[in-house]
Design a protein around this motif. Sequence first.
Motif, PDB file in Angstrom:
ATOM      1  N   VAL A 165      26.490 -47.287  24.833  1.00 22.71           N
ATOM      2  CA  VAL A 165      25.106 -47.106  24.412  1.00 22.71           C
ATOM      3  C   VAL A 165      25.025 -46.051  23.308  1.00 22.71           C
ATOM      4  CG1 VAL A 165      22.782 -46.439  25.141  1.00 22.71           C
ATOM      5  CG2 VAL A 165      24.224 -47.807  26.659  1.00 22.71           C
ATOM      6  N   HIS A 166      25.790 -44.989  23.474  1.00 22.52           N
ATOM      7  CA  HIS A 166      25.780 -43.927  22.462  1.00 22.52           C
ATOM      8  C   HIS A 166      26.429 -44.412  21.167  1.00 22.52           C
ATOM      9  CE1 HIS A 166      26.164 -39.802  20.825  1.00 22.52           C
ATOM     10  NE2 HIS A 166      25.168 -39.524  21.657  1.00 22.52           N
ATOM     11  N   VAL A 167      27.480 -45.186  21.284  1.00 18.76           N
ATOM     12  CA  VAL A 167      28.108 -45.765  20.088  1.00 18.76           C
ATOM     13  C   VAL A 167      27.099 -46.621  19.337  1.00 18.76           C
ATOM     14  CG1 VAL A 167      29.856 -47.386  19.271  1.00 18.76           C
ATOM     15  CG2 VAL A 167      30.450 -45.688  21.010  1.00 18.76           C
ATOM     16  N   TRP A 168      26.353 -47.426  20.086  1.00 15.58           N
ATOM     17  CA  TRP A 168      25.326 -48.279  19.466  1.00 15.58           C
ATOM     18  C   TRP A 168      24.266 -47.429  18.786  1.00 15.58           C
ATOM     19  CZ3 TRP A 168      20.081 -48.385  20.637  1.00 15.58           C
ATOM     20  CH2 TRP A 168      19.342 -49.406  20.003  1.00 15.58           C
ATOM     21  N   PHE A 169      23.854 -46.317  19.419  1.00 12.88           N
ATOM     22  CA  PHE A 169      22.841 -45.452  18.843  1.00 12.88           C
ATOM     23  C   PHE A 169      23.351 -44.803  17.557  1.00 12.88           C
ATOM     24  CE2 PHE A 169      20.592 -41.269  18.734  1.00 12.88           C
ATOM     25  CZ  PHE A 169      19.317 -41.755  18.501  1.00 12.88           C
ATOM     26  N   ARG A 170      24.613 -44.417  17.537  1.00 15.15           N
ATOM     27  CA  ARG A 170      25.170 -43.813  16.320  1.00 15.15           C
ATOM     28  C   ARG A 170      25.221 -44.831  15.190  1.00 15.15           C
ATOM     29  NH1 ARG A 170      29.099 -41.682  20.134  1.00 15.15           N
ATOM     30  NH2 ARG A 170      30.801 -42.822  19.144  1.00 15.15           N
ATOM     31  N   GLU A 171      25.522 -46.069  15.514  1.00  9.03           N
ATOM     32  CA  GLU A 171      25.499 -47.122  14.487  1.00  9.03           C
ATOM     33  C   GLU A 171      24.086 -47.327  13.956  1.00  9.03           C
ATOM     34  OE1 GLU A 171      27.189 -50.381  16.593  1.00  9.03           O
ATOM     35  OE2 GLU A 171      29.270 -49.722  16.284  1.00  9.03           O
ATOM     36  N   LEU A 172      23.108 -47.167  14.837  1.00 10.48           N
ATOM     37  CA  LEU A 172      21.707 -47.273  14.417  1.00 10.48           C
ATOM     38  C   LEU A 172      21.357 -46.148  13.439  1.00 10.48           C
ATOM     39  CD1 LEU A 172      19.132 -49.058  15.434  1.00 10.48           C
ATOM     40  CD2 LEU A 172      18.446 -46.913  16.495  1.00 10.48           C
ATOM     41  N   LEU A 173      21.882 -44.941  13.698  1.00  6.30           N
ATOM     42  CA  LEU A 173      21.632 -43.814  12.807  1.00  6.30           C
ATOM     43  C   LEU A 173      22.222 -44.067  11.424  1.00  6.30           C
ATOM     44  CD1 LEU A 173      22.338 -40.727  15.127  1.00  6.30           C
ATOM     45  CD2 LEU A 173      20.129 -41.762  14.556  1.00  6.30           C
ATOM     46  N   ILE A 174      23.417 -44.648  11.385  1.00  4.36           N
ATOM     47  CA  ILE A 174      24.044 -44.967  10.100  1.00  4.36           C
ATOM     48  C   ILE A 174      23.183 -45.959   9.330  1.00  4.36           C
ATOM     49  CG2 ILE A 174      26.044 -46.062   9.001  1.00  4.36           C
ATOM     50  CD1 ILE A 174      27.742 -45.001  11.294  1.00  4.36           C
ATOM     51  N   GLU A 175      22.687 -46.967  10.025  1.00  6.83           N
ATOM     52  CA  GLU A 175      21.844 -47.979   9.385  1.00  6.83           C
ATOM     53  C   GLU A 175      20.565 -47.355   8.854  1.00  6.83           C
ATOM     54  OE1 GLU A 175      19.838 -52.336  10.439  1.00  6.83           O
ATOM     55  OE2 GLU A 175      21.231 -51.378  11.851  1.00  6.83           O
ATOM     56  N   ALA A 176      19.985 -46.428   9.625  1.00  3.31           N
ATOM     57  CA  ALA A 176      18.768 -45.763   9.176  1.00  3.31           C
ATOM     58  C   ALA A 176      19.043 -44.912   7.939  1.00  3.31           C
ATOM     59  CB  ALA A 176      18.196 -44.896  10.303  1.00  3.31           C
ATOM     60  N   ALA A 177      20.149 -44.168   7.958  1.00  2.00           N
ATOM     61  CA  ALA A 177      20.489 -43.305   6.830  1.00  2.00           C
ATOM     62  C   ALA A 177      20.769 -44.116   5.568  1.00  2.00           C
ATOM     63  CB  ALA A 177      21.698 -42.443   7.178  1.00  2.00           C
ATOM     64  N   ASP A 178      21.302 -45.319   5.729  1.00  2.00           N
ATOM     65  CA  ASP A 178      21.588 -46.167   4.569  1.00  2.00           C
ATOM     66  C   ASP A 178      20.318 -46.604   3.844  1.00  2.00           C
ATOM     67  OD1 ASP A 178      24.294 -45.981   4.925  1.00  2.00           O
ATOM     68  OD2 ASP A 178      24.510 -47.893   5.970  1.00  2.00           O
ATOM     69  N   GLU A 179      19.178 -46.514   4.536  1.00  2.00           N
ATOM     70  CA  GLU A 179      17.922 -46.915   3.910  1.00  2.00           C
ATOM     71  C   GLU A 179      17.341 -45.830   3.008  1.00  2.00           C
ATOM     72  OE1 GLU A 179      14.962 -48.560   6.442  1.00  2.00           O
ATOM     73  OE2 GLU A 179      16.401 -49.629   7.719  1.00  2.00           O
ATOM     74  N   LEU A 180      17.925 -44.622   3.069  1.00  4.32           N
ATOM     75  CA  LEU A 180      17.423 -43.533   2.225  1.00  4.32           C
ATOM     76  C   LEU A 180      17.871 -43.719   0.787  1.00  4.32           C
ATOM     77  CD1 LEU A 180      18.127 -40.482   4.549  1.00  4.32           C
ATOM     78  CD2 LEU A 180      15.891 -41.436   3.991  1.00  4.32           C
ATOM     79  N   TRP A 181      17.018 -43.310  -0.151  1.00  4.43           N
ATOM     80  CA  TRP A 181      17.387 -43.376  -1.556  1.00  4.43           C
ATOM     81  C   TRP A 181      18.358 -42.260  -1.868  1.00  4.43           C
ATOM     82  CZ3 TRP A 181      16.190 -47.415  -4.505  1.00  4.43           C
ATOM     83  CH2 TRP A 181      15.120 -48.224  -4.122  1.00  4.43           C
ATOM     84  N   PRO A 182      19.156 -42.378  -2.942  1.00  2.00           N
ATOM     85  CA  PRO A 182      20.028 -41.274  -3.356  1.00  2.00           C
ATOM     86  C   PRO A 182      19.208 -40.020  -3.608  1.00  2.00           C
ATOM     87  CG  PRO A 182      20.602 -43.269  -4.545  1.00  2.00           C
ATOM     88  CD  PRO A 182      19.340 -43.557  -3.785  1.00  2.00           C
ATOM     89  N   PRO A 183      19.749 -38.835  -3.289  1.00  2.00           N
ATOM     90  CA  PRO A 183      18.955 -37.627  -3.341  1.00  2.00           C
ATOM     91  C   PRO A 183      18.773 -37.003  -4.705  1.00  2.00           C
ATOM     92  CG  PRO A 183      21.160 -37.122  -2.616  1.00  2.00           C
ATOM     93  CD  PRO A 183      21.090 -38.619  -2.770  1.00  2.00           C
ATOM     94  N   ILE A 184      19.657 -37.263  -5.641  1.00  2.00           N
ATOM     95  CA  ILE A 184      19.646 -36.526  -6.895  1.00  2.00           C
ATOM     96  C   ILE A 184      18.582 -37.094  -7.836  1.00  2.00           C
ATOM     97  CG2 ILE A 184      20.985 -35.811  -8.894  1.00  2.00           C
ATOM     98  CD1 ILE A 184      21.813 -34.592  -6.215  1.00  2.00           C
ATOM     99  N   ASP A 185      17.668 -36.225  -8.263  1.00  2.00           N
ATOM    100  CA  ASP A 185      16.630 -36.608  -9.212  1.00  2.00           C
ATOM    101  C   ASP A 185      17.000 -36.033 -10.569  1.00  2.00           C
ATOM    102  OD1 ASP A 185      14.424 -37.131 -10.688  1.00  2.00           O
ATOM    103  OD2 ASP A 185      12.982 -36.139  -9.378  1.00  2.00           O
ATOM    104  N   GLU A 186      17.555 -36.836 -11.434  1.00  2.00           N
ATOM    105  CA  GLU A 186      18.037 -36.352 -12.722  1.00  2.00           C
ATOM    106  C   GLU A 186      16.894 -35.929 -13.636  1.00  2.00           C
ATOM    107  OE1 GLU A 186      21.003 -35.687 -13.126  1.00  2.00           O
ATOM    108  OE2 GLU A 186      21.931 -36.798 -11.489  1.00  2.00           O
ATOM    109  N   SER A 187      15.647 -36.231 -13.254  1.00  2.00           N
ATOM    110  CA  SER A 187      14.520 -35.858 -14.094  1.00  2.00           C
ATOM    111  C   SER A 187      14.112 -34.399 -13.921  1.00  2.00           C
ATOM    112  CB  SER A 187      13.302 -36.751 -13.789  1.00  2.00           C
ATOM    113  OG  SER A 187      12.820 -36.500 -12.481  1.00  2.00           O
TER     114      SER A 187
END
Length: 317
Positions: free
Chosen positions: A290-312
Amino acid sequence: MAVDRVLANLDLNLLMTLDALLRERNVTRTAERLGVSQPAVSGALSRLRRHFGDQLLVRVGNRYDLTPLATRVSVLTGPALAGVRRVFDSTADFDPSGLDREFTVVSSDYAATILGPLVARLLARRAPNARLRLQQTTPYAVDHAADTLRDADGLFIPHGFVTGLPHLDLYEDRWVCIVSADNPDVGDELYLRQLEDLPWVVLFDRPTAYAPAVRQLRMLGIEARVDVIVDGFLQMPFLVAGTRRIALIQERLATLMAPIAGIRILQCPFEVITLHESFWWNPMHTNDPVHVWFRELLIEAADELWPPIDESLPPSV
């Protein structure tokens, strides 16, 4: 082989009641927490006292304190219950859609704001009967991470403050400076000398705090003029807006809060390290399906974030 006598007489309801009693130190609050009657908790407490040969809870004035034995037992009940849950959550064919449990993650308000909604959305979609508890972290929780993780599924914290525990890197961010949108003392660029003149909003302001503003400035030979000390990142933009104050926060959070709070985001006039936000957990969870599955869920959630660097972002001097 004979069955262990203690295990043969074990009542899991007593274990849950014991854990709640040692946390609440109050029969009425324990009954409310467990959703049972007060007489039922009083009866369970009597049975527990007979089992341990100890009062467990003793009255001191208007409150109850733990006996020395109860204090020792209190650090064991959380892991014991977690182990029981893992046993009964384990099935040959794990199906998250039927999962009915609560995942507790100790987190700063920053990580809870940036990653929390994505995790909650995925969890609701994949395991509709599961719940996510985002518990506000404290310096003590970080300083004693191993103890914190006895009763939680994990901890969101950047690298540099927890060691010796398994972890999962989720995403990157970077530190930026924020000032009020109408700050008359700061133009399009931020200069190093201004960091000593401007009043600061800082987090915790203690050696083990994980916001590096004061620490970073001292490394540069700058003694910050601290105006406001807070215990969360979300307060910072609103305490900067409309003032001469300055603060150091994560770019993802600053970008999210800028249009709401009326702040400007500026590149720091010194070299900042990349922030690696990670998920840390107790080793006992490593192979739990169950914990392994939850950690995989966290990875999937983090992959939805945009790259952090704002070159502007404008350069600083």
